[in-house]
Write a protein that holds these residues in place. Structure first.
Motif, PDB file in Angstrom:
ATOM      1  N   THR A 114      43.620  43.312  43.467  1.00 26.55           N
ATOM      2  CA  THR A 114      43.026  44.455  42.220  1.00 26.55           C
ATOM      3  C   THR A 114      44.042  45.592  41.644  1.00 26.55           C
ATOM      4  OG1 THR A 114      42.165  45.103  44.350  1.00 26.55           O
ATOM      5  CG2 THR A 114      41.661  46.326  43.026  1.00 26.55           C
ATOM      6  N   LEU A 115      44.987  45.370  42.338  1.00 26.35           N
ATOM      7  CA  LEU A 115      46.626  46.592  41.246  1.00 26.35           C
ATOM      8  C   LEU A 115      46.748  45.843  40.068  1.00 26.35           C
ATOM      9  CD1 LEU A 115      48.686  47.557  44.637  1.00 26.35           C
ATOM     10  CD2 LEU A 115      47.156  49.164  42.593  1.00 26.35           C
ATOM     11  N   LEU A 116      47.267  44.802  40.748  1.00 24.50           N
ATOM     12  CA  LEU A 116      46.632  43.958  38.746  1.00 24.50           C
ATOM     13  C   LEU A 116      46.155  43.781  38.029  1.00 24.50           C
ATOM     14  CD1 LEU A 116      49.074  41.014  40.573  1.00 24.50           C
ATOM     15  CD2 LEU A 116      49.942  42.513  39.308  1.00 24.50           C
ATOM     16  N   ASP A 119      46.799  47.549  36.240  1.00 23.97           N
ATOM     17  CA  ASP A 119      46.800  47.232  35.723  1.00 23.97           C
ATOM     18  C   ASP A 119      46.538  46.169  34.322  1.00 23.97           C
ATOM     19  OD1 ASP A 119      49.756  48.330  35.124  1.00 23.97           O
ATOM     20  OD2 ASP A 119      49.873  46.295  34.870  1.00 23.97           O
ATOM     21  N   ALA A 120      46.268  45.241  34.565  1.00 27.83           N
ATOM     22  CA  ALA A 120      45.812  44.424  33.079  1.00 27.83           C
ATOM     23  C   ALA A 120      44.454  45.076  32.390  1.00 27.83           C
ATOM     24  CB  ALA A 120      45.390  43.116  33.610  1.00 27.83           C
ATOM     25  N   MET A 121      43.890  45.540  32.487  1.00 33.74           N
ATOM     26  CA  MET A 121      42.755  45.875  32.307  1.00 33.74           C
ATOM     27  C   MET A 121      43.323  47.397  31.139  1.00 33.74           C
ATOM     28  SD  MET A 121      39.565  45.775  34.872  1.00 33.74           S
ATOM     29  CE  MET A 121      38.296  46.009  33.574  1.00 33.74           C
ATOM     30  N   ALA A 122      43.893  48.247  32.219  1.00 35.47           N
ATOM     31  CA  ALA A 122      44.164  49.558  31.556  1.00 35.47           C
ATOM     32  C   ALA A 122      45.454  49.078  30.331  1.00 35.47           C
ATOM     33  CB  ALA A 122      45.540  50.695  32.902  1.00 35.47           C
ATOM     34  N   ASN A 123      46.430  47.880  30.714  1.00 33.78           N
ATOM     35  CA  ASN A 123      47.365  47.655  29.201  1.00 33.78           C
ATOM     36  C   ASN A 123      46.292  47.142  27.937  1.00 33.78           C
ATOM     37  OD1 ASN A 123      49.533  48.120  30.672  1.00 33.78           O
ATOM     38  ND2 ASN A 123      49.906  46.776  31.501  1.00 33.78           N
ATOM     39  N   ALA A 124      44.964  47.211  28.199  1.00 35.18           N
ATOM     40  CA  ALA A 124      44.325  46.527  27.657  1.00 35.18           C
ATOM     41  C   ALA A 124      43.302  47.183  26.836  1.00 35.18           C
ATOM     42  CB  ALA A 124      43.202  45.113  27.863  1.00 35.18           C
ATOM     43  N   GLY A 125      43.804  48.711  27.052  1.00 36.49           N
ATOM     44  CA  GLY A 125      42.992  49.325  27.160  1.00 36.49           C
ATOM     45  C   GLY A 125      41.423  49.928  27.013  1.00 36.49           C
ATOM     46  N   THR A 126      40.873  48.741  28.135  1.00 36.12           N
ATOM     47  CA  THR A 126      39.520  48.557  29.001  1.00 36.12           C
ATOM     48  C   THR A 126      39.419  49.374  29.481  1.00 36.12           C
ATOM     49  OG1 THR A 126      40.158  46.867  29.740  1.00 36.12           O
ATOM     50  CG2 THR A 126      39.473  46.529  27.461  1.00 36.12           C
TER      51      THR A 126
END
Length: 220
Positions: A114-116, A119-126
């Protein structure tokens, strides 16, 4: 044990914790206490309306909602018995109580996946950063007490270790706040479970016969 191999003692019901998916109500995990705790403490904070405001004195008899209930319990874990039978309990030999303690600790931790993913979605701006939602946690203490809770206190005392420093005896102190319909709403699975819990209280209370006023030294 009887001669035919059938136990003559009744099966001991264990207390424990169940986690559920809050959207689908699917049971995700079931944790039973190794030993049932000897005591359980409950505190009820009354949700009363302050009286004497704006001259409306009748408000002092009103309740704003269900009492805020908190539960505290101490659970004991012990792998000593299992270590006497290493072939039957290889995990206890290899890890001691680590798996059981980790299972409890995951009640208050998000998964790595869940954390990863977040984090991936946050870095993608989504993804807008919001607190991670945990499964619905239920404290189970018999069939008449299945209670939606949020863990508020959690402490572990490891008291004995094997030669590899795996814990083999531990105490876990849990503090829980009961989640009511004020917290979850009436349509939430946890809200419906709270209403069942409160209904059970009403039913049990109705079983007690009312005594006569004279018992209290009062007249009619």
């Amino acid at each position: 044990m009887a001669s035919n191999g059938t136990p003559i003692s009744p099966r001991l019901i264990k207390g424990g914790i169940v986690t559920m998916d809050p959207d689908t109500s699917v049971v995700m995990n079931v944790i039973s206490f190794y030993y049932n705790p000897d005591s359980l403490s409950r505190t009820l904070q009354i949700q009363a309306v302050p009286g004497g405001q704006d001259g409306v004195r009748v408000d002092v008899l009103r309740l704003r909602g269900p009492a805020i209930e908190t539960i505290k319990v101490e659970a004991e874990l012990d792998a000593t018995d299992q270590l006497q039978f290493p072939k039957q309990f290889p995990l206890a030999v290899k890890y001691g109580l680590h798996p059981q303690l980790a299972q409890l600790e995951m009640l208050v931790n998000p998964t790595v996946e869940t954390l990863l993913a977040d984090d991936a979605m946050a870095n993608a701006g989504t993804l807008e950063i919001i607190p991670l939602e945990q499964p619905l946690t239920l404290f189970v203490w018999s069939a008449s007490r299945v209670i939606p809770v949020r863990l508020t206190e959690f402490s572990i005392t490891e008291e004995a270790f094997d030669q590899n420093l795996n814990p083999i005896r531990a105490k876990v102190n849990l503090g829980m706040r009961v989640l009511s319909v004020d917290d979850l709403g009436f349509d939430h699975p946890g809200g419906r479970m709270f209403m069942t819990y409160l209904t059970n209280k009403e039913s049990l209370a109705s079983q007690v016969a009312s005594v006569a006023l004279t018992t209290l030294g009062l007249g009619s």
